[in-house]
Design an enzyme around this catalytic site. Structure first.
Site, PDB file in Angstrom:
ATOM      1  N   GLU A   1     -10.909  -8.621  -7.545  1.00  0.00           N
ATOM      2  CA  GLU A   1     -10.626  -7.458  -6.699  1.00  0.00           C
ATOM      3  C   GLU A   1     -11.779  -6.467  -6.608  1.00  0.00           C
ATOM      4  O   GLU A   1     -12.156  -5.828  -7.598  1.00  0.00           O
ATOM      5  CB  GLU A   1      -9.379  -6.732  -7.214  1.00  0.00           C
TER       6      GLU A   1
ATOM      7  N   LYS B   1       6.514   2.989  -7.822  1.00  0.00           N
ATOM      8  CA  LYS B   1       5.827   1.821  -8.377  1.00  0.00           C
ATOM      9  C   LYS B   1       5.111   2.207  -9.654  1.00  0.00           C
ATOM     10  O   LYS B   1       4.608   3.328  -9.778  1.00  0.00           O
ATOM     11  CB  LYS B   1       4.800   1.253  -7.381  1.00  0.00           C
TER      12      LYS B   1
END
Length: 401
Positions: free
Chosen positions: A205, A155
């Protein structure tokens, strides 16, 4: 300069005021040279500087602890706290200070006055220049996907920017009002990072918080744009919860957070499946990880520094993902995908992932948005995701992409 109510908090730095207007009053009092941070637990407005955290080779958490330890409580009994921003590159200088005065109130979301609308932004006079352009960004995504299929990494988070320039100097208080009132349940900030430069944003977040012995992390990964049509909005949310690509991307991040937090905890809880959180622009897959701190001497910032950067903003393996970011992104991230937050001398604090943000200077804003790229990613969809993420700030200034 208007008067800011002084904080005389207990050593937990917990803000407990509940009067109507206690939080929005701090928001209304913000001026461009101030430091403002609103979280789901408190609203802080800081002015002046008692001390700056120095740059150096020692771990940042140690330098912060030493800076706070060298200061005595204020005459009114207020406990010193550090407030500011930390860049994506841990070796780069942070912008952390101990303010002279701090006004504290409850969370914006519990103040009924936050429902009052902010003034509408001007809709003309903006020029927008992407870097890289959508086509170049999509090519970078495609190249990263090819390398993942070859087994180099699993990723990477790739970002792009917009340079937004107006005909007049930016109205930072008005922008902050729009950001805060649009998403009062999130983390809204306006923090100087250099002379004449301010980092503004509304992040959803939480990287990690510490309150006494409780650690909380809330990694987000996997997202879908909101829709103005209710039925379509619900369909998109349901589809996100079943998306194999997004669930995999999310699981990578949650596993990394779990593995990093576990050595700091005597017990830890990780839900088996993610839930959904929403902002005005996006749905996100969300997992709230909670743990009991094993060593009371470990600060929130020490744990945050161990977590940073998570695969949600960098990738995995971390070193390879960093190299891919340097090779692919034609700009320096600076404070984007770093951390913003506060901490006190007892180790309590809240540190937030610096996304949905922009750096303001003079008449210009540099907006940032990224997307998590995995082997199943499609370049057009990832480009569209960054476009949706730009909406948070474009709506705050009245500009169009």
């Amino acid at each position: 300069m208007s008067t800011v109510p002084q904080i005389a908090a207990p050593r937990s730095t917990e803000a407990s005021h509940s009067a109507v207007g206690a939080a929005t009053g701090l928001l209304d009092a913000y001026r461009g040279e101030d430091r403002f941070l609103a979280t789901p637990t408190r609203t802080l407005l800081a002015r002046g500087m008692r001390a700056a955290v120095p740059h150096g080779s020692e771990p940042l958490a140690r330098r912060v602890a030493d800076t706070l330890a060298a200061l005595s409580p204020a005459p009114d009994g207020a406990v010193p706290l550090v407030l500011g921003a930390i860049p994506f590159d841990p070796a780069a200088p942070a912008a952390l200070v101990v303010p002279e005065t701090v006004g504290a109130g409850p969370a914006l979301a519990v103040d009924p006055l936050v429902a009052l609308p902010a003034s509408a932004p001007p809709r003309t006079g903006w020029t927008v220049r992407p870097e890289p352009g959508p086509e170049q960004y999509a090519k970078g995504v495609a190249a990263a996907v090819d390398r993942m299929w070859e087994g180099e990494f699993s990723k990477v988070v790739l970002a792009r920017t917009l340079q937004v320039t107006g005909a007049e100097d930016l109205d930072l208080p008005a922008m902050l009002q729009r950001l805060a009132r649009r998403d009062p349940d999130g983390y809204t900030f306006a923090l100087p990072t250099a002379p004449g430069r301010v980092l503004l944003g509304a992040s959803p977040e939480l990287l990690v918080s510490r309150r006494g012995g409780l650690l909380v992390a809330n990694p987000l990964a996997g997202s879908a744009p909101r829709s103005a049509d209710l039925a379509e909005d619900v369909r998109r949310a349901a589809a996100l919860l079943e998306s194999a690509k997004d669930l995999y991307e999310h699981a990578v991040v949650v596993d990394a957070v779990h593995q990093t937090l576990a050595p700091y905890c005597s017990s830890i809880e990780v839900p088996a499946r993610p839930s959904l959180v929403r902002t005005a622009a996006l749905w996100h897959l969300s997992t709230t990880v909670t743990g009991t701190l094993a060593d009371p001497g470990v600060s929130a910032l020490e744990v945050a520094s161990a977590l940073h950067p998570t695969p949600a903003v960098c990738g995995t393996p971390t070193d390879v993902a960093r190299a891919v970011i340097r090779e692919t992104e034609p700009f320096d991230r600076g404070f984007f995908t770093g951390m913003v937050g506060w901490g006190d001398a007892d180790g309590n604090g809240e540190w937030v992932v610096t996304i949905r943000c922009a750096e303001a200077e003079g008449r210009s804003l540099r907006l940032y948005a990224g997307a998590g790229i995995v082997a199943a990613s499609e370049p057009a969809a990832e480009t569209g995701e960054t476009t949706a993420k730009f909406r948070t700030f474009l709506d705050a200034v009245g500009a169009e992409l």
